[in-house]
Design a protein around this motif. Sequence first.
Motif, PDB file in Angstrom:
ATOM      1  N   ASN A  55       0.783  -1.320  -0.077  1.00 23.85           N
ATOM      2  CA  ASN A  55      -0.087  -0.056  -0.048  1.00 23.85           C
ATOM      3  C   ASN A  55       0.857   1.316  -0.082  1.00 23.85           C
ATOM      4  N   ARG A  57       0.400   4.797  -0.029  1.00 22.61           N
ATOM      5  CA  ARG A  57      -0.427   5.780   0.448  1.00 22.61           C
ATOM      6  C   ARG A  57      -1.616   5.642  -0.293  1.00 22.61           C
ATOM      7  N   GLY A  58      -2.305   4.642  -0.399  1.00 22.46           N
ATOM      8  CA  GLY A  58      -3.475   4.371  -1.054  1.00 22.46           C
ATOM      9  C   GLY A  58      -3.411   4.244  -2.385  1.00 22.46           C
ATOM     10  N   ARG A  59      -2.348   3.773  -2.862  1.00 25.07           N
ATOM     11  CA  ARG A  59      -1.978   3.330  -4.352  1.00 25.07           C
ATOM     12  C   ARG A  59      -1.557   1.762  -4.033  1.00 25.07           C
ATOM     13  N   ILE A  60      -1.892   1.032  -4.719  1.00 23.73           N
ATOM     14  CA  ILE A  60      -1.410  -0.443  -4.687  1.00 23.73           C
ATOM     15  C   ILE A  60      -0.506  -0.738  -5.691  1.00 23.73           C
TER      16      ILE A  60
ATOM     17  N   LEU B 298      -7.215   5.869   6.653  1.00 24.74           N
ATOM     18  CA  LEU B 298      -6.178   5.131   7.210  1.00 24.74           C
ATOM     19  C   LEU B 298      -6.120   5.480   8.635  1.00 24.74           C
ATOM     20  N   LYS B 626      -9.366  -1.379  -6.421  1.00 23.72           N
ATOM     21  CA  LYS B 626      -8.089  -0.744  -7.185  1.00 23.72           C
ATOM     22  C   LYS B 626      -7.491  -1.876  -8.000  1.00 23.72           C
ATOM     23  N   THR B 642      -7.776  -4.160  -2.871  1.00 28.05           N
ATOM     24  CA  THR B 642      -8.400  -3.140  -2.048  1.00 28.05           C
ATOM     25  C   THR B 642      -7.567  -2.849  -0.962  1.00 28.05           C
ATOM     26  N   ILE B 643      -7.569  -1.750  -0.206  1.00 23.42           N
ATOM     27  CA  ILE B 643      -6.965  -1.496   1.074  1.00 23.42           C
ATOM     28  C   ILE B 643      -7.875  -1.465   2.170  1.00 23.42           C
ATOM     29  N   GLY B 647      -4.639  -0.680   6.668  1.00 25.12           N
ATOM     30  CA  GLY B 647      -3.638  -0.313   5.636  1.00 25.12           C
ATOM     31  C   GLY B 647      -3.142  -1.322   4.743  1.00 25.12           C
ATOM     32  N   ARG B 648      -3.865  -2.528   5.267  1.00 29.60           N
ATOM     33  CA  ARG B 648      -2.920  -3.937   4.500  1.00 29.60           C
ATOM     34  C   ARG B 648      -3.707  -3.887   3.101  1.00 29.60           C
ATOM     35  N   VAL B 649      -3.058  -4.539   2.130  1.00 30.94           N
ATOM     36  CA  VAL B 649      -3.765  -4.759   0.908  1.00 30.94           C
ATOM     37  C   VAL B 649      -4.306  -6.096   0.860  1.00 30.94           C
TER      38      VAL B 649
END
Lengths: 161, 823
Positions: A55, A57-60, B298, B626, B642-643, B647-649
């Motif tokens: 992650n 900052r909001g982007r993967i 977050l 995403k 997704t997050i 905060g983890r993916v």
Amino acid sequence: MSSVATAPTNTVQLCTFRIGQLLLGIDVLRVQEVLHNLEVTTVPHAAESILGLINLRGRIATAIDLGERLEVERSEDVDAARSVHVVVRSTGDVVSLVVDSIDDVLDVEPGDYESPPETMTGVAKELIMGAYKLTGELLLVPDVERIVALHSAMSNEAVAS
Amino acid sequence: MDEDDEIIGEFLVECQEGLDRLDQNLVTLEERPDDREVLTEAFRILHTIKGSCGFLGFSQLEIVAHRGENLLSLLRDAVLEMDDEIADALLGTVDAIRSILDTIDETGAEGEHDHTALIAELERLASNEAAPAADAEQVSAEEATSVDESPSVDTVDDAEAAAEPEASEPETVQPETAVPETVQPEATSPEAPPREAGAPSEEAVPAAPAASSDPDRIGDILVDDGSAERTDVEIAAVEQGMGDSRKIGEILVEDGRAASADVEKAATKQRASSSDSTIRVDVGLLDRLMNLVGELVLARNQLLQLTEGTDEKAMLTTAQRLNHITSELQEGVMKTRMQPIGNVWSKLPRVVRDLARQFDKQIRLEMEGKDTELDKGIIEAIKDPLTHIVRNTVDHGIETPEIREGIGKDAEGVLLLRAHHEGGQVNIEITDDGAGIDADKIREKAVEKGVVSHEVAEAMGDKEVVQLIFQPGFSTAQQVSNVSGRGVGMDVVKTNVERIGGSVDIRTEPGAGTTFKIKIPLTLAIIPALIINIEDERYAIPQVSLQELVRLEAGDLANRIETVHGAPVYRLRGRLLPIVDLRDQLGLEPFEGEDDAVNIVVLQADDRQFGLIVDRIDATEEIVVKPLGRQVKDIELFSGATIMGDGRVSLILDVLGLASVSGITSVGGHAEFASHGEDTTLIDDDQALLIVELANGTSVGLPLNQVVRLEDFTPDIIEESDMRPVVQYRGGIMALVDVGPSIGLSHGVLDGETRTSVIVCNHGADVAGLAVAKISDIVLDPEIHGESDATRAVVGGRVIDVVDPDRIFMSSGLRAAEPIGVG
């Protein structure tokens, strides 16, 4: 291929890092940031060199294990250190290259540049564009585009034909 | 200087929007030349552009716009009637304005454009001079007279009468040549066209339509200003309700209940309030806001975790409030980026119209699902691919009217655009009823262009061959037209769609038409999802695919999950539900939980249901979809990521992909079907076909040589054994398979109430029955298309699927090896 190995003509600044015994460097202008200790989500069925997703900052972003990608042999104790994310920009994408440790930013001269050593074997031969001869050590310049594209030049040709 | 640039920038944006509307209006007018509202709007748009460019000093633009406006005003005043020539000239005007605007956008000045031919044409049409063909003049003259006598002119007169008093206002009497000054005070307001001597009636008309529909109603404004009495307004409203076509303002003025100047003032106020309610925002700014909100979410989540342990009341309430506000803020910011797909589609009627005329084709464009919302970025990204496919379809797909009529089709071709949400994705379909794609022609071309070798092309199935059009360097146009032969091929379409994480698929039926199916992710969209756990990782399953959750306690287990052919199944209310173990699919060891209970998530994929075994079921959450990076996007099991709150993916499971990989659906090769479907064709052209109808009216065909007998059973003799319907038949027991559900339809015919037609077929050493609604026909010489796994036939002009009885028996779990128990 976009990244033909042309020798540099100017002094460039490289952000350097280590993987196992190797010292590598990427143009600082390509490096967005360097991060430590990020949580990584593994992706089942992904290529072996894919460490997972992070992650940013909001982007993967995809995290690529650069050591695995370059097939660098490493001793066990360094293995645990694989936690430094060098976040680089590639075409339309942001990708993290995971390395063992980060080193200095170095100014390198075009005169010291040479094509990859013939002794280099395997996949690294395709993925290393060239090397700068530093005192006592070689600084390798990886081909970020090819590394990020995940398939070797050979398989690329196979697809095109 | 900057301010000037800003004004010009705003002018360009406004003009572009206006021109898009104008395009649509003109295309609409071709179909409905009498639509006064559309005419008025078209006139107003052109008028505003003319006014603004006069103000900004773009004289060429002004001349072109002015001539176009003149012609439009004649149409609006019913002096002229819309015809092809006028439509072409007006659309030409739009194009000319666009090209000048492009130059202004690039260089800041008008540059050199030669539009003298267009201007001459516009003037000729406006002065109603003899068209090159003598009879054209007569026709238009006749039309003009007939329109003069029509009652619609009366309403125009009324409108003019109502607008008459305004003509005395100083700014309106200025001669045409003084337009720049006239326009100045109003140049930035697109809703407020200045009046001029040549066109006295427009003011009452454009202001009025807004009056009845706008939330700020003109009556209310008048009452608020003290210019009219509430009761008078209500009376006027009643009169209007009784069929008086005049507007509230007009009624009040004519009844002497309000001064026309006050009405005018109120109308201006009304327009101002509606244009004040929206503003333009830079998308870059929205993106930044979006990222910031993501960060805020977050931070909020971390704070909530921190406050979990605390007893401090004030702290807890503040955290809760922050929680709610953040959620709402997040939702609001997301919404700002969503746009209906209709925004892109609105450009297509003009494209289709122009191309159809160029190729002498008749094409009707239909749209479904205009309101389907997509992220702004995606809308931009699909604009070109979509236009390209539509161009291709008009150019290659739909035949000329002569050909169409020759083969019994309607002369007018239909191009259908459909959009809808499905499983966290948006599907866009472009369907035509044209010639379809001839696989042999593609094969030939592909070899000629060197896309594939001759041997490879011959070995490929028709379906695969059609996919070749997406290969680089491929163009099948018999003649390279200036439409599709511009060096941009379908490969570019594919690349562009894939770049945003989508896919393009093509289905074609020679003679019947082609469908392009674009699937794109709803990037940045929020979807509800079920969060499940496997080991320490969480995965999200889009709620749309979710049917129900089943939990099997340890004791039940042994007798509830069974195996058929080595494949695990679960009996869900009497139906066999195929079971997929997610751990298996993810390449993990089987679950070693504390208890042996099993959680099954029942999912729907392409008309098929299956159960997914997961370790734990967590919660449902709204997640932000995403896209995955290109290194991992080809993995079929995942559609995105997704997050999560911490905060983890987390990965989002692609239910369709999961079904396909685990062999539930036949997409990409069903394991069971693959072994069966060798390269033999199911049926040859010389074999007869039995046509049957299923519960919902769908027809399918069965090869007649596999049919043993045809029977008709009343519901009372159908019994149930081993969870499936059976009948006693010729001294044995024959199993029945309901064809509808077994090929993925929602309804079957075995409802226990109606008579059922049954086709008795050989099944191994025994026989088994296929239950259908009706046996309708036998076709002796069917036209067969396709390979073993997707055979179709054209019967009576319609395309039907041909089904293989063996395959139906197999897919419904009926085994041939094991004789169906006899007495």
